[in-house]
Design an enzyme around this catalytic site. Structure first.
Site, PDB file in Angstrom:
ATOM      1  N   LYS A 197       1.846   6.579 -14.998  1.00 51.75           N
ATOM      2  CA  LYS A 197       0.853   7.356 -15.742  1.00 51.75           C
ATOM      3  C   LYS A 197       1.322   8.804 -15.888  1.00 51.75           C
ATOM      4  CE  LYS A 197      -3.900   8.925 -15.457  1.00 51.75           C
ATOM      5  NZ  LYS A 197      -5.201   8.865 -14.807  1.00 51.75           N
ATOM      6  N   GLU A 203       9.052   8.163  -6.518  1.00 48.45           N
ATOM      7  CA  GLU A 203       9.639   6.831  -6.306  1.00 48.45           C
ATOM      8  C   GLU A 203      10.053   6.229  -7.647  1.00 48.45           C
ATOM      9  OE1 GLU A 203       6.738   7.914  -5.090  1.00 48.45           O
ATOM     10  OE2 GLU A 203       6.239   6.973  -3.162  1.00 48.45           O
ATOM     11  N   GLY A 255      -4.980   5.076 -12.436  1.00 47.18           N
ATOM     12  CA  GLY A 255      -3.820   4.223 -12.181  1.00 47.18           C
ATOM     13  C   GLY A 255      -4.196   2.833 -11.691  1.00 47.18           C
ATOM     14  N   ARG A 256      -5.086   2.762 -10.723  1.00 45.52           N
ATOM     15  CA  ARG A 256      -5.414   1.464 -10.126  1.00 45.52           C
ATOM     16  C   ARG A 256      -6.337   0.632 -11.009  1.00 45.52           C
ATOM     17  NH1 ARG A 256      -7.084   5.799  -7.394  1.00 45.52           N
ATOM     18  NH2 ARG A 256      -9.298   6.221  -7.087  1.00 45.52           N
ATOM     19  N   GLU A 341      -8.111   3.139  -2.000  1.00 48.19           N
ATOM     20  CA  GLU A 341      -7.842   4.411  -2.682  1.00 48.19           C
ATOM     21  C   GLU A 341      -9.116   4.892  -3.374  1.00 48.19           C
ATOM     22  OE1 GLU A 341      -3.646   5.512  -4.154  1.00 48.19           O
ATOM     23  OE2 GLU A 341      -4.707   5.179  -6.008  1.00 48.19           O
ATOM     24  N   HIS A 372      -2.601 -20.078  10.208  1.00 43.39           N
ATOM     25  CA  HIS A 372      -1.560 -20.287  11.226  1.00 43.39           C
ATOM     26  C   HIS A 372      -0.998 -18.959  11.709  1.00 43.39           C
ATOM     27  CE1 HIS A 372      -1.663 -24.607  10.454  1.00 43.39           C
ATOM     28  NE2 HIS A 372      -1.938 -24.225   9.219  1.00 43.39           N
ATOM     29  N   LYS A 501       2.694  13.431   0.006  1.00 40.87           N
ATOM     30  CA  LYS A 501       3.675  13.647  -1.070  1.00 40.87           C
ATOM     31  C   LYS A 501       4.287  15.037  -0.943  1.00 40.87           C
ATOM     32  CE  LYS A 501       1.484  10.909  -4.757  1.00 40.87           C
ATOM     33  NZ  LYS A 501       0.801  10.988  -6.049  1.00 40.87           N
TER      34      LYS A 501
HETATM   35  O1  F6P Z   1      -0.516   6.962  -4.819  1.00 47.82           O
HETATM   36  C1  F6P Z   1      -1.151   7.771  -5.715  1.00 47.82           C
HETATM   37  C2  F6P Z   1      -1.006   7.329  -7.135  1.00 47.82           C
HETATM   38  O2  F6P Z   1      -1.347   8.409  -7.911  1.00 47.82           O
HETATM   39  C3  F6P Z   1      -1.840   6.108  -7.502  1.00 47.82           C
HETATM   40  O3  F6P Z   1      -3.153   6.418  -7.711  1.00 47.82           O
HETATM   41  C4  F6P Z   1      -1.120   5.631  -8.699  1.00 47.82           C
HETATM   42  O4  F6P Z   1      -1.485   4.331  -9.039  1.00 47.82           O
HETATM   43  C5  F6P Z   1       0.306   5.761  -8.237  1.00 47.82           C
HETATM   44  O5  F6P Z   1       0.316   6.939  -7.461  1.00 47.82           O
HETATM   45  C6  F6P Z   1       1.336   5.803  -9.298  1.00 47.82           C
HETATM   46  O6  F6P Z   1       1.144   6.879 -10.163  1.00 47.82           O
HETATM   47  P1  F6P Z   1       1.872   6.976 -11.552  1.00 47.82           P
HETATM   48  O7  F6P Z   1       1.423   5.812 -12.378  1.00 47.82           O
HETATM   49  O8  F6P Z   1       1.467   8.282 -12.136  1.00 47.82           O
HETATM   50  O9  F6P Z   1       3.351   6.898 -11.305  1.00 47.82           O
END
Ligand code: F6P
Length: 536
Positions: A197, A203, A255-256, A341, A372, A501
Protein backbone atom coordinates in the site's frame (compact mmCIF):
# COMPACT_ATOMS: atom_id res chain seq x y z
CA UNK A 1 -20.22 2.03 29.01
CA UNK A 2 -18.47 1.29 32.33
CA UNK A 3 -21.74 0.24 33.93
CA UNK A 4 -22.43 -1.99 30.92
CA UNK A 5 -19.05 -3.69 31.29
CA UNK A 6 -19.74 -4.14 34.99
CA UNK A 7 -23.08 -5.74 34.19
CA UNK A 8 -21.35 -8.01 31.70
CA UNK A 9 -18.71 -9.02 34.25
CA UNK A 10 -21.42 -9.79 36.80
CA UNK A 11 -23.36 -11.92 34.30
CA UNK A 12 -20.18 -13.75 33.29
CA UNK A 13 -19.30 -14.37 36.93
CA UNK A 14 -22.71 -15.89 37.53
CA UNK A 15 -22.33 -18.06 34.43
CA UNK A 16 -19.22 -19.65 35.90
CA UNK A 17 -21.43 -21.39 38.46
CA UNK A 18 -23.41 -23.30 35.87
CA UNK A 19 -22.58 -25.94 33.30
CA UNK A 20 -23.19 -25.44 29.61
CA UNK A 21 -24.56 -28.93 29.27
CA UNK A 22 -27.34 -28.07 31.72
CA UNK A 23 -28.49 -25.27 29.45
CA UNK A 24 -29.45 -27.98 26.96
CA UNK A 25 -32.38 -28.89 29.20
CA UNK A 26 -34.00 -26.29 26.96
CA UNK A 27 -34.81 -28.56 24.01
CA UNK A 28 -34.84 -25.56 21.69
CA UNK A 29 -31.36 -24.38 22.66
CA UNK A 30 -29.57 -25.47 19.48
CA UNK A 31 -32.08 -23.47 17.43
CA UNK A 32 -32.29 -20.52 19.76
CA UNK A 33 -28.52 -20.07 19.99
CA UNK A 34 -27.68 -20.41 16.33
CA UNK A 35 -28.33 -18.43 13.20
CA UNK A 36 -28.39 -19.26 9.53
CA UNK A 37 -27.80 -16.83 6.73
CA UNK A 38 -26.58 -17.11 3.14
CA UNK A 39 -26.41 -20.88 3.56
CA UNK A 40 -24.07 -20.67 6.57
CA UNK A 41 -24.93 -22.04 10.00
CA UNK A 42 -23.37 -20.40 13.04
CA UNK A 43 -23.98 -22.46 16.17
CA UNK A 44 -23.07 -20.86 19.49
CA UNK A 45 -25.28 -23.05 21.65
CA UNK A 46 -22.21 -24.73 23.17
CA UNK A 47 -21.23 -21.51 24.96
CA UNK A 48 -22.17 -20.69 28.51
CA UNK A 49 -24.66 -18.05 27.50
CA UNK A 50 -28.21 -17.96 28.80
CA UNK A 51 -31.12 -15.85 27.53
CA UNK A 52 -30.46 -12.97 29.92
CA UNK A 53 -26.80 -12.89 28.89
CA UNK A 54 -27.63 -12.76 25.22
CA UNK A 55 -30.17 -10.02 25.88
CA UNK A 56 -27.58 -8.07 27.83
CA UNK A 57 -25.05 -8.45 25.02
CA UNK A 58 -27.62 -7.41 22.43
CA UNK A 59 -28.39 -4.33 24.50
CA UNK A 60 -24.66 -3.45 24.47
CA UNK A 61 -24.86 -3.21 20.69
CA UNK A 62 -27.54 -0.59 21.05
CA UNK A 63 -25.83 1.36 23.76
CA UNK A 64 -22.52 1.43 21.92
CA UNK A 65 -24.31 2.65 18.79
CA UNK A 66 -22.93 -0.22 16.70
CA UNK A 67 -25.59 0.03 13.98
CA UNK A 68 -24.94 3.76 13.59
CA UNK A 69 -21.17 3.19 13.46
CA UNK A 70 -21.68 0.44 10.87
CA UNK A 71 -23.82 2.71 8.71
CA UNK A 72 -21.24 5.48 9.00
CA UNK A 73 -18.53 3.09 7.79
CA UNK A 74 -20.55 1.96 4.78
CA UNK A 75 -21.43 5.57 3.99
CA UNK A 76 -17.77 6.61 3.75
CA UNK A 77 -17.56 8.68 6.95
CA UNK A 78 -14.04 9.30 8.26
CA UNK A 79 -14.36 6.82 11.10
CA UNK A 80 -10.61 6.13 11.22
CA UNK A 81 -10.15 9.25 13.29
CA UNK A 82 -6.49 8.81 14.21
CA UNK A 83 -5.50 8.70 10.55
CA UNK A 84 -8.37 10.92 9.41
CA UNK A 85 -9.58 8.44 6.82
CA UNK A 86 -12.74 6.76 5.69
CA UNK A 87 -12.94 2.96 5.95
CA UNK A 88 -14.33 1.62 2.74
CA UNK A 89 -12.91 -1.78 1.87
CA UNK A 90 -16.57 -2.67 1.31
CA UNK A 91 -16.53 -0.36 -1.74
CA UNK A 92 -13.91 -2.63 -3.34
CA UNK A 93 -16.47 -5.40 -3.57
CA UNK A 94 -19.50 -3.22 -4.12
CA UNK A 95 -21.44 -2.96 -7.36
CA UNK A 96 -23.24 0.21 -6.24
CA UNK A 97 -23.20 3.10 -8.70
CA UNK A 98 -22.23 5.61 -6.05
CA UNK A 99 -20.36 5.71 -2.74
CA UNK A 100 -19.24 9.15 -1.70
CA UNK A 101 -16.04 9.95 0.18
CA UNK A 102 -15.43 13.62 0.94
CA UNK A 103 -17.80 14.71 -1.80
CA UNK A 104 -16.35 12.37 -4.44
CA UNK A 105 -17.99 9.26 -5.88
CA UNK A 106 -15.34 6.55 -5.52
CA UNK A 107 -17.14 3.81 -7.44
CA UNK A 108 -16.12 4.77 -10.99
CA UNK A 109 -12.46 4.52 -9.91
CA UNK A 110 -13.02 1.20 -8.13
CA UNK A 111 -14.76 -0.28 -11.16
CA UNK A 112 -12.17 1.00 -13.58
CA UNK A 113 -9.33 -0.56 -11.59
CA UNK A 114 -11.28 -3.81 -11.27
CA UNK A 115 -11.81 -3.86 -15.04
CA UNK A 116 -8.07 -3.23 -15.63
CA UNK A 117 -7.20 -6.07 -13.28
CA UNK A 118 -9.62 -8.36 -15.12
CA UNK A 119 -8.25 -7.48 -18.49
CA UNK A 120 -4.65 -7.98 -17.32
CA UNK A 121 -5.56 -11.29 -15.66
CA UNK A 122 -7.34 -12.53 -18.78
CA UNK A 123 -4.46 -11.54 -21.00
CA UNK A 124 -1.90 -13.28 -18.78
CA UNK A 125 -4.04 -16.40 -18.28
CA UNK A 126 -4.67 -16.67 -22.02
CA UNK A 127 -0.94 -16.38 -22.71
CA UNK A 128 -1.22 -13.03 -24.48
CA UNK A 129 0.75 -11.18 -21.84
CA UNK A 130 4.09 -12.98 -22.02
CA UNK A 131 7.47 -12.89 -20.35
CA UNK A 132 10.64 -12.75 -22.38
CA UNK A 133 10.68 -16.58 -22.45
CA UNK A 134 7.00 -17.06 -23.27
CA UNK A 135 3.79 -17.67 -21.33
CA UNK A 136 3.95 -16.72 -17.66
CA UNK A 137 4.07 -19.90 -15.60
CA UNK A 138 4.76 -18.41 -12.16
CA UNK A 139 3.67 -15.35 -10.24
CA UNK A 140 5.59 -14.13 -7.20
CA UNK A 141 3.66 -11.80 -4.90
CA UNK A 142 6.05 -9.78 -2.76
CA UNK A 143 4.28 -8.13 0.15
CA UNK A 144 3.85 -8.46 3.89
CA UNK A 145 1.01 -8.23 6.41
CA UNK A 146 -2.19 -7.35 4.61
CA UNK A 147 -0.35 -7.32 1.30
CA UNK A 148 0.48 -10.99 1.74
CA UNK A 149 -1.71 -12.81 4.24
CA UNK A 150 -5.03 -12.30 2.44
CA UNK A 151 -4.02 -13.42 -1.04
CA UNK A 152 -1.80 -16.22 0.34
CA UNK A 153 -4.66 -17.50 2.47
CA UNK A 154 -7.24 -17.25 -0.33
CA UNK A 155 -5.09 -18.79 -3.09
CA UNK A 156 -4.58 -21.83 -0.89
CA UNK A 157 -8.23 -21.93 0.17
CA UNK A 158 -9.42 -21.95 -3.43
CA UNK A 159 -6.95 -24.51 -4.77
CA UNK A 160 -9.72 -26.49 -6.53
CA UNK A 161 -10.44 -23.40 -8.67
CA UNK A 162 -6.79 -22.62 -9.37
CA UNK A 163 -6.27 -22.99 -13.12
CA UNK A 164 -3.94 -20.03 -13.68
CA UNK A 165 -0.18 -19.68 -13.15
CA UNK A 166 1.46 -21.03 -10.02
CA UNK A 167 1.47 -18.41 -7.26
CA UNK A 168 4.22 -17.91 -4.73
CA UNK A 169 4.29 -15.52 -1.80
CA UNK A 170 7.40 -13.87 -0.44
CA UNK A 171 6.97 -11.79 2.69
CA UNK A 172 9.83 -12.17 5.14
CA UNK A 173 12.90 -9.95 4.91
CA UNK A 174 14.84 -13.10 5.80
CA UNK A 175 16.74 -13.76 2.57
CA UNK A 176 15.82 -17.41 2.96
CA UNK A 177 12.26 -16.62 1.89
CA UNK A 178 13.02 -15.06 -1.48
CA UNK A 179 15.98 -17.30 -2.10
CA UNK A 180 13.97 -20.51 -1.58
CA UNK A 181 11.14 -19.13 -3.72
CA UNK A 182 13.15 -17.93 -6.69
CA UNK A 183 15.59 -20.84 -6.77
CA UNK A 184 13.51 -23.03 -9.05
CA UNK A 185 11.77 -20.34 -11.09
CA UNK A 186 12.57 -19.23 -14.61
CA UNK A 187 12.85 -15.41 -14.56
CA UNK A 188 11.90 -15.23 -18.23
CA UNK A 189 8.49 -16.75 -17.47
CA UNK A 190 7.78 -15.18 -14.07
CA UNK A 191 5.69 -12.15 -13.17
CA UNK A 192 6.71 -10.37 -9.97
CA UNK A 193 3.98 -8.45 -8.20
CA UNK A 194 5.14 -5.88 -5.68
CA UNK A 195 2.23 -5.49 -3.29
CA UNK A 196 2.55 -2.63 -0.87
CA UNK A 197 0.00 0.00 0.00
CA UNK A 198 2.69 2.47 1.02
CA UNK A 199 5.50 1.18 -1.23
CA UNK A 200 7.91 1.97 1.59
CA UNK A 201 7.71 -1.17 3.74
CA UNK A 202 11.32 -2.20 4.23
CA UNK A 203 10.75 -5.94 3.94
CA UNK A 204 8.83 -5.62 0.70
CA UNK A 205 11.14 -3.07 -0.90
CA UNK A 206 14.23 -5.12 0.01
CA UNK A 207 12.67 -8.25 -1.49
CA UNK A 208 11.48 -6.33 -4.56
CA UNK A 209 15.00 -5.05 -5.23
CA UNK A 210 16.41 -8.56 -4.86
CA UNK A 211 13.78 -9.87 -7.28
CA UNK A 212 14.64 -7.10 -9.71
CA UNK A 213 18.34 -8.09 -9.64
CA UNK A 214 17.38 -11.75 -10.14
CA UNK A 215 15.19 -10.85 -13.09
CA UNK A 216 17.96 -8.71 -14.60
CA UNK A 217 20.25 -11.74 -14.86
CA UNK A 218 18.10 -13.20 -17.63
CA UNK A 219 15.58 -10.60 -18.76
CA UNK A 220 16.51 -7.61 -20.89
CA UNK A 221 13.61 -5.47 -19.70
CA UNK A 222 12.83 -6.65 -16.16
CA UNK A 223 10.33 -3.86 -15.52
CA UNK A 224 8.09 -5.41 -18.18
CA UNK A 225 7.60 -8.45 -15.93
CA UNK A 226 6.78 -6.48 -12.81
CA UNK A 227 3.39 -5.27 -11.61
CA UNK A 228 2.65 -3.08 -8.60
CA UNK A 229 -0.32 -2.90 -6.26
CA UNK A 230 -0.17 0.28 -4.26
CA UNK A 231 -1.68 3.56 -3.13
CA UNK A 232 1.63 5.29 -3.80
CA UNK A 233 1.65 5.32 -7.58
CA UNK A 234 4.46 7.91 -7.75
CA UNK A 235 6.79 5.49 -5.97
CA UNK A 236 5.87 2.61 -8.29
CA UNK A 237 6.99 4.69 -11.26
CA UNK A 238 10.29 5.47 -9.54
CA UNK A 239 10.76 1.74 -9.08
CA UNK A 240 10.43 1.32 -12.85
CA UNK A 241 7.00 -0.25 -13.20
CA UNK A 242 4.99 1.04 -16.13
CA UNK A 243 1.63 2.62 -15.24
CA UNK A 244 -0.34 0.03 -17.22
CA UNK A 245 0.72 -2.62 -14.72
CA UNK A 246 0.19 -0.47 -11.63
CA UNK A 247 -3.12 -1.10 -9.87
CA UNK A 248 -3.85 1.57 -7.34
CA UNK A 249 -6.19 1.95 -4.41
CA UNK A 250 -7.07 4.75 -2.07
CA UNK A 251 -6.04 5.39 1.52
CA UNK A 252 -9.52 4.40 2.70
CA UNK A 253 -8.56 0.74 2.19
CA UNK A 254 -6.66 -0.58 5.21
CA UNK A 255 -3.87 -3.08 4.46
CA UNK A 256 -5.51 -5.96 6.30
CA UNK A 257 -8.82 -5.28 4.54
CA UNK A 258 -7.36 -4.95 1.06
CA UNK A 259 -7.78 -8.41 -0.43
CA UNK A 260 -10.88 -7.37 -2.39
CA UNK A 261 -9.11 -4.96 -4.72
CA UNK A 262 -5.68 -4.81 -6.34
CA UNK A 263 -4.03 -6.71 -3.49
CA UNK A 264 -6.15 -9.66 -4.66
CA UNK A 265 -4.48 -9.68 -8.10
CA UNK A 266 -2.55 -12.91 -7.47
CA UNK A 267 -5.83 -14.56 -6.46
CA UNK A 268 -7.51 -13.29 -9.62
CA UNK A 269 -4.63 -14.60 -11.72
CA UNK A 270 -4.90 -17.96 -9.98
CA UNK A 271 -8.67 -18.55 -10.14
CA UNK A 272 -9.67 -16.22 -12.98
CA UNK A 273 -11.82 -13.09 -13.03
CA UNK A 274 -15.13 -15.01 -12.96
CA UNK A 275 -14.29 -16.87 -9.80
CA UNK A 276 -12.85 -13.69 -8.31
CA UNK A 277 -16.19 -12.00 -9.08
CA UNK A 278 -17.91 -14.81 -7.17
CA UNK A 279 -15.57 -14.18 -4.25
CA UNK A 280 -16.58 -10.50 -4.25
CA UNK A 281 -20.26 -11.44 -4.62
CA UNK A 282 -20.06 -13.61 -1.50
CA UNK A 283 -18.53 -10.76 0.49
CA UNK A 284 -21.17 -8.37 -0.85
CA UNK A 285 -23.89 -10.73 0.32
CA UNK A 286 -22.36 -10.70 3.79
CA UNK A 287 -22.20 -6.90 3.66
CA UNK A 288 -25.93 -6.76 2.87
CA UNK A 289 -26.69 -9.25 5.60
CA UNK A 290 -24.62 -7.28 8.12
CA UNK A 291 -26.41 -4.07 7.18
CA UNK A 292 -29.94 -5.42 7.20
CA UNK A 293 -30.33 -8.45 9.47
CA UNK A 294 -31.68 -7.84 12.93
CA UNK A 295 -28.98 -8.13 15.60
CA UNK A 296 -30.29 -11.42 16.99
CA UNK A 297 -30.00 -13.00 13.52
CA UNK A 298 -26.95 -11.08 12.34
CA UNK A 299 -23.96 -13.40 11.95
CA UNK A 300 -21.17 -10.82 12.39
CA UNK A 301 -22.93 -9.31 15.40
CA UNK A 302 -23.53 -12.69 17.03
CA UNK A 303 -19.96 -13.82 16.37
CA UNK A 304 -18.75 -10.56 17.93
CA UNK A 305 -21.03 -10.93 20.94
CA UNK A 306 -19.70 -14.41 21.58
CA UNK A 307 -16.18 -12.96 21.35
CA UNK A 308 -16.98 -10.19 23.82
CA UNK A 309 -18.74 -12.60 26.16
CA UNK A 310 -15.66 -14.81 26.31
CA UNK A 311 -12.93 -12.18 26.32
CA UNK A 312 -14.27 -9.08 28.08
CA UNK A 313 -16.94 -11.00 30.02
CA UNK A 314 -15.45 -14.33 31.09
CA UNK A 315 -11.85 -13.11 30.87
CA UNK A 316 -10.64 -15.83 28.49
CA UNK A 317 -7.54 -14.25 26.96
CA UNK A 318 -7.27 -16.26 23.77
CA UNK A 319 -9.47 -17.84 21.18
CA UNK A 320 -8.52 -20.72 18.97
CA UNK A 321 -9.66 -20.70 15.35
CA UNK A 322 -9.81 -24.30 14.24
CA UNK A 323 -10.75 -24.84 10.60
CA UNK A 324 -11.46 -28.48 9.80
CA UNK A 325 -10.42 -27.64 6.30
CA UNK A 326 -6.82 -28.10 5.28
CA UNK A 327 -7.17 -25.44 2.61
CA UNK A 328 -7.97 -22.91 5.34
CA UNK A 329 -4.64 -23.57 7.00
CA UNK A 330 -3.59 -19.94 6.55
CA UNK A 331 -6.88 -18.61 7.95
CA UNK A 332 -5.63 -18.41 11.55
CA UNK A 333 -2.58 -16.38 10.44
CA UNK A 334 -4.80 -14.15 8.34
CA UNK A 335 -7.18 -13.64 11.27
CA UNK A 336 -4.30 -12.91 13.60
CA UNK A 337 -3.53 -9.78 11.64
CA UNK A 338 -7.16 -8.93 10.99
CA UNK A 339 -8.17 -9.23 14.62
CA UNK A 340 -5.05 -8.42 16.59
CA UNK A 341 -3.85 -5.49 14.49
CA UNK A 342 -7.40 -4.13 14.47
CA UNK A 343 -8.44 -4.62 18.07
CA UNK A 344 -5.16 -4.94 19.95
CA UNK A 345 -5.52 -1.45 21.45
CA UNK A 346 -5.79 -0.26 25.03
CA UNK A 347 -6.91 3.29 24.33
CA UNK A 348 -10.41 4.20 23.20
CA UNK A 349 -11.06 6.52 20.28
CA UNK A 350 -11.34 9.47 22.70
CA UNK A 351 -7.88 8.77 24.18
CA UNK A 352 -9.12 7.25 27.44
CA UNK A 353 -7.91 3.90 28.78
CA UNK A 354 -10.11 0.91 28.00
CA UNK A 355 -11.92 -0.27 31.12
CA UNK A 356 -11.79 -3.87 29.88
CA UNK A 357 -9.46 -6.19 27.98
CA UNK A 358 -8.52 -5.30 24.42
CA UNK A 359 -9.20 -7.81 21.66
CA UNK A 360 -8.17 -11.41 22.25
CA UNK A 361 -5.08 -13.37 21.30
CA UNK A 362 -6.08 -15.31 18.20
CA UNK A 363 -4.34 -18.49 17.19
CA UNK A 364 -5.04 -21.83 15.61
CA UNK A 365 -4.26 -24.56 13.15
CA UNK A 366 -6.41 -26.79 11.03
CA UNK A 367 -8.06 -29.87 12.45
CA UNK A 368 -7.47 -32.70 12.62
CA UNK A 369 -3.74 -31.86 12.86
CA UNK A 370 -4.17 -29.67 15.92
CA UNK A 371 -5.80 -32.57 17.76
CA UNK A 372 -2.42 -34.31 17.73
CA UNK A 373 -0.58 -31.24 18.94
CA UNK A 374 -2.21 -28.74 21.27
CA UNK A 375 -5.73 -30.03 21.96
CA UNK A 376 -4.39 -31.78 25.05
CA UNK A 377 -4.10 -28.36 26.70
CA UNK A 378 -7.46 -27.23 25.36
CA UNK A 379 -9.15 -30.25 26.98
CA UNK A 380 -7.20 -30.66 30.19
CA UNK A 381 -5.12 -27.52 30.73
CA UNK A 382 -5.94 -25.17 33.58
CA UNK A 383 -7.00 -22.29 31.29
CA UNK A 384 -10.18 -22.18 29.26
CA UNK A 385 -9.70 -21.51 25.56
CA UNK A 386 -12.89 -20.83 23.61
CA UNK A 387 -12.68 -22.74 20.35
CA UNK A 388 -14.13 -21.61 17.04
CA UNK A 389 -14.58 -24.55 14.70
CA UNK A 390 -15.17 -24.19 10.97
CA UNK A 391 -16.10 -27.03 8.66
CA UNK A 392 -17.66 -27.60 5.25
CA UNK A 393 -20.66 -29.87 4.86
CA UNK A 394 -19.10 -31.07 1.63
CA UNK A 395 -15.56 -31.42 0.39
CA UNK A 396 -14.20 -31.01 -3.11
CA UNK A 397 -13.18 -34.66 -3.40
CA UNK A 398 -16.37 -36.71 -3.85
CA UNK A 399 -14.24 -39.79 -4.44
CA UNK A 400 -12.85 -39.28 -0.92
CA UNK A 401 -16.18 -38.79 0.84
CA UNK A 402 -15.06 -41.15 3.60
CA UNK A 403 -12.23 -38.73 4.42
CA UNK A 404 -14.73 -35.91 4.68
CA UNK A 405 -17.05 -37.92 6.93
CA UNK A 406 -14.10 -38.54 9.27
CA UNK A 407 -13.14 -34.87 9.16
CA UNK A 408 -16.65 -33.72 10.09
CA UNK A 409 -16.98 -36.40 12.76
CA UNK A 410 -13.73 -35.24 14.34
CA UNK A 411 -14.81 -31.63 14.30
CA UNK A 412 -18.17 -32.36 15.92
CA UNK A 413 -16.56 -34.78 18.38
CA UNK A 414 -14.22 -32.08 19.62
CA UNK A 415 -17.01 -29.66 20.42
CA UNK A 416 -18.94 -32.48 22.06
CA UNK A 417 -15.93 -33.47 24.16
CA UNK A 418 -15.35 -29.87 25.21
CA UNK A 419 -18.99 -29.56 26.20
CA UNK A 420 -19.47 -32.81 28.07
CA UNK A 421 -16.04 -33.73 29.34
CA UNK A 422 -15.59 -36.94 31.30
CA UNK A 423 -16.26 -37.09 35.02
CA UNK A 424 -14.12 -38.83 37.63
CA UNK A 425 -16.86 -41.43 38.08
CA UNK A 426 -16.83 -42.19 34.35
CA UNK A 427 -13.05 -42.33 34.29
CA UNK A 428 -13.07 -44.67 37.31
CA UNK A 429 -15.51 -46.97 35.56
CA UNK A 430 -13.25 -47.19 32.54
CA UNK A 431 -10.19 -47.96 34.66
CA UNK A 432 -12.07 -50.49 36.77
CA UNK A 433 -12.98 -52.41 33.61
CA UNK A 434 -9.25 -52.50 32.89
CA UNK A 435 -8.75 -54.25 36.23
CA UNK A 436 -7.38 -51.36 38.32
CA UNK A 437 -8.34 -51.10 41.97
CA UNK A 438 -8.07 -48.90 45.05
CA UNK A 439 -5.49 -46.06 45.07
CA UNK A 440 -4.07 -46.95 41.69
CA UNK A 441 -7.59 -46.87 40.21
CA UNK A 442 -8.09 -43.38 41.64
CA UNK A 443 -4.71 -42.11 40.57
CA UNK A 444 -5.04 -43.36 37.01
CA UNK A 445 -8.66 -42.19 36.74
CA UNK A 446 -7.78 -38.64 37.71
CA UNK A 447 -5.48 -38.33 34.69
CA UNK A 448 -8.38 -39.34 32.46
CA UNK A 449 -10.86 -36.74 33.68
CA UNK A 450 -11.95 -34.06 31.21
CA UNK A 451 -13.49 -31.07 32.98
CA UNK A 452 -15.71 -30.26 30.00
CA UNK A 453 -17.86 -27.16 30.23
CA UNK A 454 -15.48 -25.53 27.74
CA UNK A 455 -17.14 -23.26 25.21
CA UNK A 456 -16.99 -23.59 21.46
CA UNK A 457 -18.80 -22.34 18.40
CA UNK A 458 -19.14 -24.00 15.02
CA UNK A 459 -19.50 -22.35 11.65
CA UNK A 460 -20.67 -24.79 8.98
CA UNK A 461 -20.64 -23.82 5.33
CA UNK A 462 -21.88 -25.86 2.39
CA UNK A 463 -18.58 -26.06 0.46
CA UNK A 464 -15.51 -23.83 0.26
CA UNK A 465 -16.33 -22.14 -3.04
CA UNK A 466 -15.08 -18.66 -3.98
CA UNK A 467 -18.47 -17.25 -3.01
CA UNK A 468 -18.49 -18.95 0.38
CA UNK A 469 -14.91 -17.88 1.10
CA UNK A 470 -15.96 -14.31 0.34
CA UNK A 471 -18.85 -14.64 2.79
CA UNK A 472 -16.64 -16.08 5.51
CA UNK A 473 -13.88 -13.47 5.22
CA UNK A 474 -16.38 -10.61 5.19
CA UNK A 475 -18.08 -12.20 8.19
CA UNK A 476 -14.83 -12.05 10.15
CA UNK A 477 -14.08 -8.51 8.98
CA UNK A 478 -17.44 -7.34 10.29
CA UNK A 479 -17.04 -9.32 13.49
CA UNK A 480 -13.83 -7.40 14.14
CA UNK A 481 -15.66 -4.16 13.37
CA UNK A 482 -18.44 -4.94 15.85
CA UNK A 483 -16.03 -5.96 18.61
CA UNK A 484 -14.02 -2.77 18.04
CA UNK A 485 -17.16 -0.64 17.99
CA UNK A 486 -18.31 -2.18 21.28
CA UNK A 487 -14.93 -1.36 22.82
CA UNK A 488 -15.05 2.14 21.38
CA UNK A 489 -11.60 1.78 19.83
CA UNK A 490 -10.30 2.58 16.37
CA UNK A 491 -10.03 -0.80 14.64
CA UNK A 492 -8.45 0.75 11.58
CA UNK A 493 -5.12 2.19 12.68
CA UNK A 494 -2.03 0.23 13.79
CA UNK A 495 0.25 2.58 15.71
CA UNK A 496 1.50 -0.37 17.72
CA UNK A 497 3.68 -1.56 14.84
CA UNK A 498 5.60 1.71 14.52
CA UNK A 499 8.08 1.65 17.39
CA UNK A 500 9.64 -1.64 16.34
CA UNK A 501 9.99 -0.38 12.76
CA UNK A 502 11.75 2.80 13.93
CA UNK A 503 14.12 0.93 16.20
CA UNK A 504 14.92 -1.62 13.48
CA UNK A 505 15.85 1.20 11.11
CA UNK A 506 18.17 2.63 13.76
CA UNK A 507 19.66 -0.78 14.58
CA UNK A 508 20.36 -1.87 11.00
CA UNK A 509 23.65 0.11 10.74
CA UNK A 510 24.63 -1.12 14.20
CA UNK A 511 24.11 -4.74 13.12
CA UNK A 512 26.04 -4.10 9.90
CA UNK A 513 28.91 -2.76 12.01
CA UNK A 514 28.63 0.74 10.60
CA UNK A 515 27.47 2.40 13.81
CA UNK A 516 28.10 1.95 17.49
CA UNK A 517 25.69 0.21 19.89
CA UNK A 518 26.84 2.38 22.79
CA UNK A 519 23.48 4.15 23.18
CA UNK A 520 21.63 0.85 23.43
CA UNK A 521 20.65 -0.98 26.62
CA UNK A 522 23.02 -3.61 28.00
CA UNK A 523 21.05 -6.54 26.66
CA UNK A 524 20.90 -5.18 23.13
CA UNK A 525 24.62 -4.38 23.20
CA UNK A 526 25.43 -7.93 24.30
CA UNK A 527 23.19 -9.45 21.63
CA UNK A 528 24.79 -7.34 18.89
CA UNK A 529 28.24 -8.30 20.17
CA UNK A 530 27.37 -11.99 20.02
CA UNK A 531 26.08 -11.63 16.45
CA UNK A 532 29.28 -9.85 15.38
CA UNK A 533 31.48 -12.43 17.07
CA UNK A 534 29.67 -15.24 15.28
CA UNK A 535 29.56 -13.85 11.79
CA UNK A 536 32.92 -14.97 10.53
O1 F6P B 1 2.61 -4.07 9.90
C1 F6P B 1 2.03 -2.87 9.61
C2 F6P B 1 1.49 -2.77 8.22
O2 F6P B 1 1.31 -1.44 7.97
C3 F6P B 1 0.20 -3.55 8.00
O3 F6P B 1 -0.90 -2.90 8.50
C4 F6P B 1 0.21 -3.70 6.54
O4 F6P B 1 -0.70 -4.67 6.11
C5 F6P B 1 1.65 -4.08 6.31
O5 F6P B 1 2.37 -3.31 7.25
C6 F6P B 1 2.17 -3.88 4.94
O6 F6P B 1 2.08 -2.55 4.54
P1 F6P B 1 2.24 -2.12 3.04
O7 F6P B 1 1.14 -2.76 2.26
O8 F6P B 1 2.16 -0.63 3.03
O9 F6P B 1 3.58 -2.61 2.55
Amino acid sequence: MTSDWNALAAAAKAAKDRRIIDLFSDAQRADAYSATALGLLFDFSKTNMARADLDLLLSLLDRAGVAEKRDAMFAGARINETEDRAVLHTALRSDAPEIMVAGKNVMPGVKETRARMESFAKSLREGKFKGQGGTITDVVNIGIGGSDLGPAMAVLALAPYHDGPRCHFVSNVDGADISDTLRDLDPTRTLVIVASKTFTTIETMTNAETAQKWMKTKVADPGAQFAALSSATGKTTEFGIAPERVFGFEDWVGGRYSLWGPIGLSLMLAIGPDNFAQFLAGAREMDDHFRTASPDANLPMLLALVGVWHNQGMGFATRAVLPYDQRLSRLPAYLQQLEMESNGKSVAMDGSDLPVNSGPIVWGEPGTNGQHAFYQLIHQGTRVIPCEFLVAAQGHEPELAHHHALLVANCLAQSEALLKGRSLAEAREIMAVRGLEDDELDRQARHRVFPGNRPSTTLIYPKLTPRVLGQIIALYEHRVFVEGALLGINSFDQWGVELGKELATALAPVVRGEASAKDKDGSTQALVRFVHENQS
